[in-house]
Design an enzyme around this catalytic site. Structure first.
Site, PDB file in Angstrom:
ATOM      1  N   ASP A  94     -12.431 -36.179  -7.090  1.00  0.00           N
ATOM      2  CA  ASP A  94     -12.607 -35.456  -6.216  1.00  0.00           C
ATOM      3  C   ASP A  94     -11.494 -34.967  -5.385  1.00  0.00           C
ATOM      4  OD1 ASP A  94     -13.241 -33.681  -4.102  1.00  0.00           O
ATOM      5  OD2 ASP A  94     -14.913 -33.907  -3.564  1.00  0.00           O
ATOM      6  N   TYR A  95     -10.850 -33.953  -5.421  1.00  0.00           N
ATOM      7  CA  TYR A  95      -9.192 -33.618  -4.050  1.00  0.00           C
ATOM      8  C   TYR A  95      -9.838 -33.457  -2.764  1.00  0.00           C
ATOM      9  CZ  TYR A  95      -6.349 -32.118  -8.420  1.00  0.00           C
ATOM     10  OH  TYR A  95      -5.509 -31.415  -9.113  1.00  0.00           O
TER      11      TYR A  95
END
Length: 227
Positions: A4-5
């Site tokens: 996940d960024y």
């Protein structure tokens, strides 16, 4: 495996606005919300309270969406006057963010659209509406779309590169889902370290920004466990 960024939209805002204070805050590699709270509330970093951090976090993310003093007051259960002061203090702390957002809205009014960092257009016909509420909505869209749209562009680039690497290296693992800022890989037993390396390299290097792209990566027997 789920990657996940981490705060990609705020990082894109730092890059696109060129705000030296915000860029420097990210380069300090500390809690960005605590740094913002320290700057906005003129409090030493070590003395920032949890409440101040929570309020700064709401402003940090709210700015990306063109939040109003009314909207912020509702989110934080404070007066509209106090919320307006928070936003004003934020823009004093990060003046180039304010300039970037104002310029973006003005350009959108002239052109009828905004663009992402990669040139993708988002038409905003609401800006020429005779209805005040519609125009206000259009202004918020004009502030947000270049940031959120650029983040989406970066995610697509990362997704393509991850898929290509998985195939190029002949792995059995496969990309099965992209949700907002995250990629989900059905990871074959024994390929965990290779897949971890691919996700980390391709997601963090999908764009060359003024601040580093970071990811949160987790594993589990299913998506729920990985999250």
């Amino acid at each position: 495996m789920d990657a996940d960024y981490y705060q990609i939209e705020l990082r894109v805002l730092a890059h696109m606005s060129g705000d030296k204070q915000l860029i420097e805050a990210y380069k300090m590699d500390e809690d960005i919300h605590r740094i913002t709270a320290s700057k906005v509330f003129h409090t030493p970093f070590e003395e920032v309270t949890d409440l101040q951090r929570r309020n700064a976090k709401a402003v940090n993310f709210g700015i990306v969406y063109g939040i109003s003093s009314f909207g912020l007051s509702q989110d934080l259960s404070i007066s509209k006057k106090e919320a307006a002061e928070y936003i004003e203090q934020y823009f004093e702390t990060y003046p180039d963010v304010k300039r970037f957002l104002d310029t973006t809205v003005e350009d959108a009014k002239k052109n009828g659209y905004v663009t992402t960092m990669y040139g993708r257009r988002r038409p905003i016909p609401e800006l020429s509406s005779g209805n005040f509420m519609q125009r206000s909505f259009g202004e918020r869209v004009a502030m947000n779309s270049p940031i959120q749209g650029t983040a989406a562009d970066i995610m697509k680039i990362a997704m393509i590169r991850v898929w290509e690497r998985l195939h190029k290296e002949g792995l059995c693992s496969r990309l099965i889902l992209q949700v907002h800022d995250e990629l989900l890989i059905e990871t074959f037993a024994g390929e965990e370290e290779q897949v971890r390396g691919i996700l980390t390299q391709e997601m963090q290097n999908a764009a060359n920004l003024a601040v580093r792209l970071e990811i949160d990566l987790h594993m589990g027997s299913d998506w729920y466990e990985a999250k």
